[in-house]
Motif scaffolding. Structure first.
Motif, PDB file in Angstrom:
ATOM      1  N   UNK A 117       2.268 -15.873  22.113  1.00 21.59           N
ATOM      2  CA  UNK A 117       1.541 -15.342  21.026  1.00 21.59           C
ATOM      3  C   UNK A 117       3.049 -14.955  19.922  1.00 21.59           C
ATOM      4  N   UNK A 118       2.910 -15.097  18.668  1.00 26.55           N
ATOM      5  CA  UNK A 118       4.042 -14.662  17.985  1.00 26.55           C
ATOM      6  C   UNK A 118       3.103 -13.575  16.892  1.00 26.55           C
ATOM      7  N   UNK A 119       3.750 -12.571  16.632  1.00 22.61           N
ATOM      8  CA  UNK A 119       3.075 -11.583  15.770  1.00 22.61           C
ATOM      9  C   UNK A 119       4.160 -11.505  14.508  1.00 22.61           C
ATOM     10  N   UNK A 120       3.399 -12.041  13.535  1.00 29.36           N
ATOM     11  CA  UNK A 120       4.137 -11.935  12.212  1.00 29.36           C
ATOM     12  C   UNK A 120       4.327 -10.802  11.649  1.00 29.36           C
ATOM     13  N   UNK A 121       5.216 -10.307  10.759  1.00 26.47           N
ATOM     14  CA  UNK A 121       5.681  -9.254   9.760  1.00 26.47           C
ATOM     15  C   UNK A 121       4.153  -8.878   9.271  1.00 26.47           C
ATOM     16  N   UNK A 122       3.581  -9.708   8.632  1.00 25.76           N
ATOM     17  CA  UNK A 122       2.041  -9.198   8.020  1.00 25.76           C
ATOM     18  C   UNK A 122       1.055  -8.707   8.842  1.00 25.76           C
ATOM     19  N   UNK A 123       1.128  -9.595  10.194  1.00 19.50           N
ATOM     20  CA  UNK A 123       0.205  -9.085  11.206  1.00 19.50           C
ATOM     21  C   UNK A 123       0.628  -7.440  11.700  1.00 19.50           C
ATOM     22  N   UNK A 124       1.970  -7.228  11.657  1.00 21.87           N
ATOM     23  CA  UNK A 124       2.191  -5.779  12.016  1.00 21.87           C
ATOM     24  C   UNK A 124       1.959  -4.945  10.991  1.00 21.87           C
ATOM     25  N   UNK A 125       1.974  -5.122   9.754  1.00 22.72           N
ATOM     26  CA  UNK A 125       1.677  -4.418   8.723  1.00 22.72           C
ATOM     27  C   UNK A 125       0.246  -4.077   8.721  1.00 22.72           C
ATOM     28  N   UNK A 126      -0.606  -5.004   8.632  1.00 26.24           N
ATOM     29  CA  UNK A 126      -1.981  -5.038   8.772  1.00 26.24           C
ATOM     30  C   UNK A 126      -2.508  -4.094  10.152  1.00 26.24           C
ATOM     31  N   UNK A 127      -1.848  -4.147  10.985  1.00 26.90           N
ATOM     32  CA  UNK A 127      -2.358  -3.212  12.159  1.00 26.90           C
ATOM     33  C   UNK A 127      -1.908  -1.907  11.967  1.00 26.90           C
ATOM     34  N   UNK A 128      -0.590  -1.894  11.317  1.00 26.24           N
ATOM     35  CA  UNK A 128      -0.394  -0.416  11.065  1.00 26.24           C
ATOM     36  C   UNK A 128      -1.287   0.111   9.868  1.00 26.24           C
ATOM     37  N   UNK A 129      -1.777  -0.749   8.953  1.00 25.80           N
ATOM     38  CA  UNK A 129      -2.745  -0.227   7.891  1.00 25.80           C
ATOM     39  C   UNK A 129      -4.057   0.054   8.735  1.00 25.80           C
ATOM     40  N   UNK A 130      -4.516  -0.660   9.439  1.00 23.09           N
ATOM     41  CA  UNK A 130      -5.662  -0.236  10.179  1.00 23.09           C
ATOM     42  C   UNK A 130      -5.707   0.999  11.081  1.00 23.09           C
ATOM     43  N   UNK A 131      -4.780   1.266  11.682  1.00 18.31           N
ATOM     44  CA  UNK A 131      -4.472   2.501  12.410  1.00 18.31           C
ATOM     45  C   UNK A 131      -4.526   3.444  11.509  1.00 18.31           C
ATOM     46  N   UNK A 132      -3.777   3.611  10.419  1.00 16.87           N
ATOM     47  CA  UNK A 132      -3.797   4.454   9.628  1.00 16.87           C
ATOM     48  C   UNK A 132      -5.064   4.935   8.997  1.00 16.87           C
ATOM     49  N   UNK A 133      -5.889   3.780   8.673  1.00 11.88           N
ATOM     50  CA  UNK A 133      -7.208   4.034   8.068  1.00 11.88           C
ATOM     51  C   UNK A 133      -8.131   4.491   8.809  1.00 11.88           C
ATOM     52  N   UNK A 134      -7.908   4.159  10.331  1.00 10.47           N
ATOM     53  CA  UNK A 134      -8.983   4.884  11.453  1.00 10.47           C
ATOM     54  C   UNK A 134      -8.699   6.103  11.828  1.00 10.47           C
ATOM     55  N   UNK A 135      -7.378   6.463  11.646  1.00 13.75           N
ATOM     56  CA  UNK A 135      -7.067   7.673  11.756  1.00 13.75           C
ATOM     57  C   UNK A 135      -7.620   8.827  10.742  1.00 13.75           C
ATOM     58  N   UNK A 136      -7.647   8.404   9.533  1.00 18.17           N
ATOM     59  CA  UNK A 136      -8.164   8.854   8.480  1.00 18.17           C
ATOM     60  C   UNK A 136      -9.572   9.125   8.365  1.00 18.17           C
ATOM     61  N   UNK A 137     -10.378   8.099   9.024  1.00 20.38           N
ATOM     62  CA  UNK A 137     -11.648   8.248   8.943  1.00 20.38           C
ATOM     63  C   UNK A 137     -11.845   9.122   9.938  1.00 20.38           C
ATOM     64  N   UNK A 138     -11.274   9.011  11.232  1.00 21.19           N
ATOM     65  CA  UNK A 138     -11.710  10.233  12.204  1.00 21.19           C
ATOM     66  C   UNK A 138     -11.463  11.569  11.872  1.00 21.19           C
ATOM     67  N   UNK A 139     -10.334  11.908  11.046  1.00 25.28           N
ATOM     68  CA  UNK A 139     -10.064  13.210  10.637  1.00 25.28           C
ATOM     69  C   UNK A 139     -10.992  13.442   9.476  1.00 25.28           C
TER      70      UNK A 139
END
Length: 96
Positions: free
Chosen positions: A9-31
């Motif tokens: 499995x290769x993770x592209x830079x775009x996928x990494x950025x999308x995962x970071x954005x998803x984690x950030x948005x999830x954290x904001x929602x929880x807070x």
């Protein structure tokens, strides 16, 4: 130089950025949900709300019991205890 297997499995830079954005948005929602719960008015002044306390059983280091009363009942009990203490201290001072 080692060649990765074709099915790796290769993770592209775009996928990494999308995962970071998803984690950030999830954290904001929880807070935000935690802040919304904290913003709800608390009913500390309501004398009919139930309060449970864990009280130790005399004569035992391990046993305890859970006592539940309304806030008004707890306040009345503490007031009576305070009056009894004041009365005892006043009576002891008069005898001396």
């Amino acid at each position: 130089m080692a060649v990765p297997p074709r099915n790796a499995a290769r993770i592209t830079l775009h996928e990494v950025e999308m995962r970071k954005a998803l984690i950030l948005l999830s954290s904001i929602a929880v807070l935000a949900s935690g802040a919304a719960l904290a913003a709800e008015p608390k009913k500390k002044d309501d004398p009919s709300r139930m309060i449970c306390e864990k009280q130790e059983v005399l004569g035992s280091r391990l046993a305890s019991k859970r006592v539940c009363k309304t806030a008004g009942e707890w306040e009345a009990e503490r007031r009576q205890d305070r009056q009894a203490i004041d009365k005892t201290q006043t009576q002891n001072n008069v005898r001396q």
